[in-house]
Design a protein around this motif. Structure first.
Motif, mmCIF file in Angstrom:
data_model
loop_
_atom_site.group_PDB
_atom_site.id
_atom_site.type_symbol
_atom_site.label_atom_id
_atom_site.label_comp_id
_atom_site.label_asym_id
_atom_site.label_seq_id
_atom_site.Cartn_x
_atom_site.Cartn_y
_atom_site.Cartn_z
ATOM 1 N N GLU A 1 5.756 -7.344 -5.286
ATOM 2 C CA GLU A 1 5.320 -8.207 -4.182
ATOM 3 C C GLU A 1 6.454 -8.445 -3.187
ATOM 4 O O GLU A 1 6.234 -8.452 -1.968
ATOM 5 N N GLN A 2 7.666 -8.624 -3.698
ATOM 6 C CA GLN A 2 8.796 -8.838 -2.793
ATOM 7 C C GLN A 2 9.070 -7.601 -1.946
ATOM 8 O O GLN A 2 9.399 -7.716 -0.765
ATOM 9 N N VAL A 3 8.945 -6.428 -2.535
ATOM 10 C CA VAL A 3 9.130 -5.197 -1.760
ATOM 11 C C VAL A 3 8.067 -5.102 -0.671
ATOM 12 O O VAL A 3 8.371 -4.825 0.503
ATOM 13 N N LEU A 4 6.808 -5.358 -1.039
ATOM 14 C CA LEU A 4 5.705 -5.221 -0.074
ATOM 15 C C LEU A 4 5.743 -6.298 1.006
ATOM 16 O O LEU A 4 5.171 -6.117 2.088
ATOM 17 N N ASN A 5 6.402 -7.415 0.728
ATOM 18 C CA ASN A 5 6.509 -8.490 1.720
ATOM 19 C C ASN A 5 7.796 -8.422 2.536
ATOM 20 O O ASN A 5 8.010 -9.268 3.422
ATOM 21 N N SER A 6 8.658 -7.446 2.235
ATOM 22 C CA SER A 6 9.884 -7.311 3.030
ATOM 23 C C SER A 6 9.530 -6.727 4.400
ATOM 24 O O SER A 6 8.477 -6.109 4.578
ATOM 25 N N PRO A 7 10.398 -6.928 5.386
ATOM 26 C CA PRO A 7 10.077 -6.510 6.766
ATOM 27 C C PRO A 7 9.767 -5.015 6.883
ATOM 28 O O PRO A 7 10.424 -4.191 6.257
ATOM 29 N N MET A 8 8.755 -4.702 7.688
ATOM 30 C CA MET A 8 8.404 -3.307 7.959
ATOM 31 C C MET A 8 9.472 -2.710 8.894
ATOM 32 O O MET A 8 9.819 -3.303 9.912
ATOM 33 N N VAL A 9 9.987 -1.531 8.529
ATOM 34 C CA VAL A 9 10.981 -0.857 9.381
ATOM 35 C C VAL A 9 10.315 0.274 10.154
ATOM 36 O O VAL A 9 10.401 0.366 11.375
ATOM 37 N N LEU B 1 11.823 -2.654 4.334
ATOM 38 C CA LEU B 1 13.271 -2.811 4.235
ATOM 39 C C LEU B 1 13.802 -2.545 2.830
ATOM 40 O O LEU B 1 14.843 -1.902 2.668
ATOM 41 N N LEU B 2 13.102 -3.018 1.802
ATOM 42 C CA LEU B 2 13.600 -2.871 0.433
ATOM 43 C C LEU B 2 13.320 -1.489 -0.163
ATOM 44 O O LEU B 2 13.572 -1.257 -1.334
ATOM 45 N N GLU B 3 12.826 -0.580 0.663
ATOM 46 C CA GLU B 3 12.647 0.818 0.241
ATOM 47 C C GLU B 3 13.691 1.726 0.881
ATOM 48 O O GLU B 3 13.631 2.950 0.714
ATOM 49 N N ILE B 4 14.626 1.138 1.599
ATOM 50 C CA ILE B 4 15.529 1.930 2.444
ATOM 51 C C ILE B 4 16.972 1.663 2.039
ATOM 52 O O ILE B 4 17.354 0.525 1.785
ATOM 53 N N VAL B 5 17.769 2.715 1.999
ATOM 54 C CA VAL B 5 19.160 2.589 1.596
ATOM 55 C C VAL B 5 19.969 1.837 2.654
ATOM 56 O O VAL B 5 19.651 1.871 3.844
ATOM 57 N N TYR B 6 21.041 1.160 2.176
ATOM 58 C CA TYR B 6 21.888 0.358 3.059
ATOM 59 C C TYR B 6 23.213 1.102 3.269
ATOM 60 O O TYR B 6 23.952 1.334 2.308
#
Length: 385
Positions: A197-205, A211-216
């Protein structure tokens, strides 16, 4: 073979790029039981702007060698992006076997915060410098608003959903399981528990990637020492048990389908039931899903189901990215092949404190890199019996 390794990773490093590199190299040599003057081969990665903020460094490897105080017999830059680290280890291994060198220093990383401060991505770095073009295909290559490679991988994720019915939840599950591994990894910068749920609620890039699917991108180096085995090394005698490499230098519009990567070719014949863990390049969640399919762990299109059915944590039946991967340690200089290589060596030397896979003797690694996923390198590390 790999007799020493070390890393220094920071969200933003305040000192100089060369200071950071020198410190990392000295730590790797200490494990190898070698002195800097014994290095006679030098390999390094380089992308414009990602080493120390400059678009180009004249005779780049000379500058590294000069700072480190070494006089190598040969030097080479590896231009495979996230697959570079694995390829340079293999090339160094071959050079040692052929007696072309005694000890090769392999350098991956840089201080990419200088580039980020200019407000551009690695694929639009030329916008930070006047009169610099990276490719004659520039107008064809650009993603929407210079968001490439995020927008490029977003297209892939959407295509995968359309063709196979994979879901956002399945991709989010990859991030969640890797975070579980990262929670036990001292090198991870993101260690809080994470839910789907936290991943799906993180900001869309770039839809559907959040955001939580993308490397930093971070500042840092990985340094590996490949040399003839000596009693001074603190590491297990790890060998290369298998290797493959493939390059698809085409624009996405020229590919048969963008959901396939050259990992299909580089990994052919390498994956078997003797492998104890998998370290897969993870610039995005969809990158991991594609590799799971292309190396043969799952049928094409069923990577999402694979993550639903299997425990891919370091405690699980198919451990994948056992230290949390680049999604949680960050990506030095926009090329994080060093992250998965270091994690494999930690596992093989029983040094993965808190996230050690039980009886880890054989590790499969796959690196993906280059514009539009054009390079793939597959590597198996273990002790030759």
């Amino acid at each position: 073979m790999i007799t020493g390794f070390a890393s220094n990773l920071y969200k933003k490093y305040d000192g100089s790029t060369f200071e950071l590199l020198g410190d990392t190299a000295n730590k790797a040599l200490e494990i190898a039981g070698l002195e800097m003057k014994e290095i006679d081969g030098l390999f390094a990665t380089y992308l414009p702007g990602t080493f120390d903020g400059y678009a180009n460094s004249h005779f780049f490897t000379n500058q590294i060698a000069q700072y480190l105080g070494i006089k190598p017999k040969f030097t080479q830059i590896f231009d495979y992006g996230g697959a570079s680290a694995l390829s340079m280890i293999y090339r160094a291994y071959k050079a040692i076997k052929a007696s072309e060198a005694e000890s090769v220093l392999c350098v991956v990383g840089g201080k990419s915060s200088e580039l980020r401060s200019k407000g551009v991505t690695v694929d639009s770095v030329d916008r930070a410098y006047s009169d610099v073009n990276l490719t004659p295909y520039d107008k064809l290559f650009r993603g929407l608003n210079d968001l490439n490679p995020v927008s490029d991988y977003a297209l892939v994720a959407n295509r995968h959903k359309y063709l196979f019915g994979s879901t956002d939840e399945q991709r989010a599950l990859i991030a969640v399981k890797q975070r579980f591994n990262a929670m036990q990894n001292d090198k991870a910068i993101f260690k809080d528990p994470l839910t789907v749920e936290q991943v799906l609620n993180s900001p869309m890039v770039s839809s559907p990637l959040r955001l939580l699917e993308i490397v930093y991108p971070i500042d840092g180096f990985h340094v590996f020492v490949v040399s003839k085995r000596t009693s001074k090394s603190a590491l297990r005698n790890i060998d290369i048990l298998g290797y493959g490499e493939a390059h698809w230098p085409f624009m996405p519009t020229e590919l048969d389908d963008i959901v396939y990567t050259p990992a299909i070719e580089s990994s052919r014949g390498l994956v078997n039931n003797k492998i104890d863990a998998f370290e897969l390049y993870d610039s995005f969640t969809i990158t991991v899903m594609l590799q799971v399919e292309d190396i043969g762990l799952a049928e094409k299109g069923k990577g999402g189901l694979f993550f639903e059915k299997h425990d891919t944590t370091y405690k699980g039946d198919v451990p994948i990215n056992t230290g949390g991967g680049s999604l949680n340690t960050g990506q030095p200089a926009y090329m994080s092949g060093g992250v998965i290589l270091e994690e494999a060596l930690l596992q093989l030397n029983n040094m993965a404190n808190g996230h050690q896979v039980s009886d880890a003797n054989v590790i499969f690694l796959n690196g993906i890199g280059g514009w539009n996923r054009s390079h793939s390198v597959s590597l198996i590390l273990g002790e030759r019996k």
